[in-house]
Design an enzyme around this catalytic site. Sequence first.
Site, short mmCIF file in Angstrom:
data_model
loop_
_atom_site.label_atom_id
_atom_site.label_comp_id
_atom_site.label_asym_id
_atom_site.label_seq_id
_atom_site.Cartn_x
_atom_site.Cartn_y
_atom_site.Cartn_z
N ASP A 67 -14.90 4.59 48.01
CA ASP A 67 -15.15 3.48 47.29
C ASP A 67 -16.41 2.94 47.24
O ASP A 67 -17.30 3.32 48.25
CB ASP A 67 -14.19 2.16 47.86
N ASN A 109 -18.40 -0.66 45.89
CA ASN A 109 -18.16 -2.06 45.27
C ASN A 109 -19.36 -3.07 45.11
O ASN A 109 -19.10 -4.20 44.75
CB ASN A 109 -17.08 -2.75 46.29
N ASP A 131 -8.23 -0.28 52.15
CA ASP A 131 -9.25 -1.34 52.95
C ASP A 131 -8.79 -2.00 54.01
O ASP A 131 -7.25 -2.41 53.78
CB ASP A 131 -9.86 -2.03 51.83
N ASP A 181 -9.04 -0.51 38.51
CA ASP A 181 -8.25 -1.32 39.29
C ASP A 181 -7.17 -2.12 38.49
O ASP A 181 -6.37 -2.67 39.18
CB ASP A 181 -9.15 -2.28 39.93
N ASP A 213 -51.33 21.05 13.77
CA ASP A 213 -52.51 21.88 13.71
C ASP A 213 -52.74 22.46 12.49
O ASP A 213 -51.94 23.56 11.97
CB ASP A 213 -52.11 23.14 14.77
C1 DGJ Z 1 -11.87 -1.56 44.92
C2 DGJ Z 1 -10.99 -0.45 44.66
O1 DGJ Z 1 -11.07 0.01 43.44
C3 DGJ Z 1 -9.56 -1.01 44.98
O2 DGJ Z 1 -8.71 0.33 44.37
C4 DGJ Z 1 -9.47 -1.17 46.43
O3 DGJ Z 1 -9.50 0.01 47.15
C5 DGJ Z 1 -10.31 -2.32 46.89
N1 DGJ Z 1 -11.55 -1.99 46.23
C6 DGJ Z 1 -10.44 -2.51 48.41
O4 DGJ Z 1 -11.37 -3.31 48.72
#
Ligand code: DGJ
Length: 742
Positions: free
Chosen positions: A482, A484, A371, A549, A68
């Site tokens: 979890d 995945n 699991d 994992d 401005d």
């Molecule tokens: C992925 C997880 O990170 C693991 O620790 C385990 O729980 C598996 N899934 C089980 O399917």
Amino acid sequence: MAIHTLNGPHGPAWHLATPTTSWLLAIGPLGHLELLHWGPTLGQASDVDVAALTPQWPYTPGVVVVADEAAAPTYSLGRTTLAWSGPGKGDYREPGVEVAGENVVDLRYVRHEVLEGVVGAPAPLPSCDGDDDTATLVVTLADEVLGLECDLVFTVAAAHDVVVRRTVLRNVCDVARTVTRLAAFVADVPGVGLEAITLDGEWLREAHPHRRALEPGTVSIGSVTGGSSAEHNPGVVVCERGATETHGRAWATNLVWSGNHRTALELSWTQTLRWVVGEHPQGFAWELAPGDELSSPEAVTAYSAGGLGGLSTTLHRFVDDCVVPAAWRRRERPVLFNSWEGSYFSFDHGRVVEMARAAAGLGAELFVLDDGWFGHRDDDTTSLGDWTAHAGKLPDGLAALAEEVVGLDVGFGLWFEPEAVSPDSDLYRAHPDWAVRVPGREPSLARHELLLDLCNPDVRDHLVEVLGGVLDSAPISYVKWDMNRKHSDAGSPTCPAGEFHRRWTLGLYDVLARVFGPRPEVLLETCSSGGNRFDLGMLAFGPQIWASDCTDPVERQDIQTGLSLLYPPSTMGAHVAASPSHQTARHTPLETRFAVAAFGALGYELDPTALSDDDAAAIREQIAWYKERRATFQFGRFRRLEPPQGFLRQWVVDDDARAIAVHHRRLVPAADLGHRLVVPGLGAERPYLVTIRGEGGTTSAAELAGVPLQFPASGSLLAAGLSLPLEMGDHVSHLVDIAPLG
Ligand code: DGJ
């Protein structure tokens, strides 16, 4: 009060003050919010400081756009340091906000408010708590042409040296606006000589720190996977070039958000760093109806003059005190045994009880059935969504199993993956329309799974009812939650495509709040194929996250070192697993596996019924030793030490009660020169009893090397450096217990 309102040359200004940090904000000549300082404390800042730090613009170089010319003839938004910015008025850096179909968003000061305490994000967005010395500044800007108002929220948790940022955009006109970007945080800081550290990786290799110099241009990290992701953690550190663990200035931002995100660090021609943090704008288009508002997630920010270690200490305290659920703050986490690597999908009622009994005998406080306990799940291709006991494996049902385990004097925990559904499941057969998909396209699978549509309130209600029902049906004191798969085929009949990712993450938060809010005593450990969603959003609902994992302790040293930049040890699920590692096939000593997992929420993930007598005795001793020191391990001040050679990792935790250091030697070098462990920062004249643990608690090699395993030492001696045993072999770790004498 942590917030002081001052008078700047062009309007109000604010000093956000914590014991070590100051922010100085001021309204610029045209009403934009300027950032005059974010860094070391300015003490009692006054109007004089505001004037002194306000940039002077005696002339306008070359071709810059002057927003401005009549009102401020030499003032260019592209040159000044801002705490908020929109496109189209001469600031060409990364904007904080964009509106579809509009090339200009120009937000200028309207009013402000200073309030005591926290002004939290609207649920289901997670919000950080404050401390006794918390105040919030809300600066409201407006673009009158677009009919938009914007609240820039700064919550100062002064006793924690943390400022939490959030942005709210409000439609105050009578037509809908589509927002395509709304950042939580924008800041311009002097940009010469800075480096950025980000945590990047993938499955099994999360959170590896990467450090690079910031040169002109943009470094951006983010995720469009639907989750915060292992690829790039949402937390980012900027430090001065060469900053060490103990020296140098360092800043951090981290988003309280578990979905798509982006952080941009743009070093511009003005030598300032534009730092923008928020949800990822890719594909984002949110319709704001007249009267509606949209809040960004919160962004936690911190500054330290004490290097990366000082920054981590600040962030750790804040996470432990103000982010994780109130019921779990500074509350010691149980030592658990998890069934996954010990038996994977292959178990039945009797085997679980046998494993839990063996775990209890070793000192475990919790047994977690991972699991495979539901539907007809014997591998990862079926049954997600059918949260009833597997009739073949658990014919007596879940409650009977849980009660039998609890009768062994250990808690019982259970695994779920509620956000996904298997095509082979009763849930999917009954509600195929509950899976995420784009009409006309076949949805892709990941780990044989589809994504449940958490944008759909019916799906959320179903999950809340079913999960709550399972938790109330049996004595379950822990949940491993979890997830995945990454998002794909992102579509829901309940919302436009551009709103999907945000609504999905909000849906997840809604489910978490409704399942665990009424059950605060259930310990929630979240997980996403390991550490694929390690973020402050998830920590607001569950105080710990399965970090990776990868249970190989050598890889874990890097993962936990990386995470520790932003997250305290209490948040990291860390387990001792079998050797050789199931992920890397590496052989490591049991003591090394323990010495890594102990710097987290300790667990074991191996078959406790298959241990040799020696290993069982060693684990029993480890757990007892850990429990005596658990408060220090989980909530002490964690520091990364700076070992002289790259093949070493060294950490220490300390509190008023004691210190515990660890020296990890990943590879034995030829012609080993010996090892020193330098532990600074303990009471210099204080006498300590130092005990060096080796494999099994003693080491004959150490004795051979003439190093006594237990000896008195002062804090100054520890700061000068302990000589450590020259035990041969790779992957050897030594824990060093440093207990005050007298
Ligand atoms: C992925 C997880 O990170 C693991 O620790 C385990 O729980 C598996 N899934 C089980 O399917």
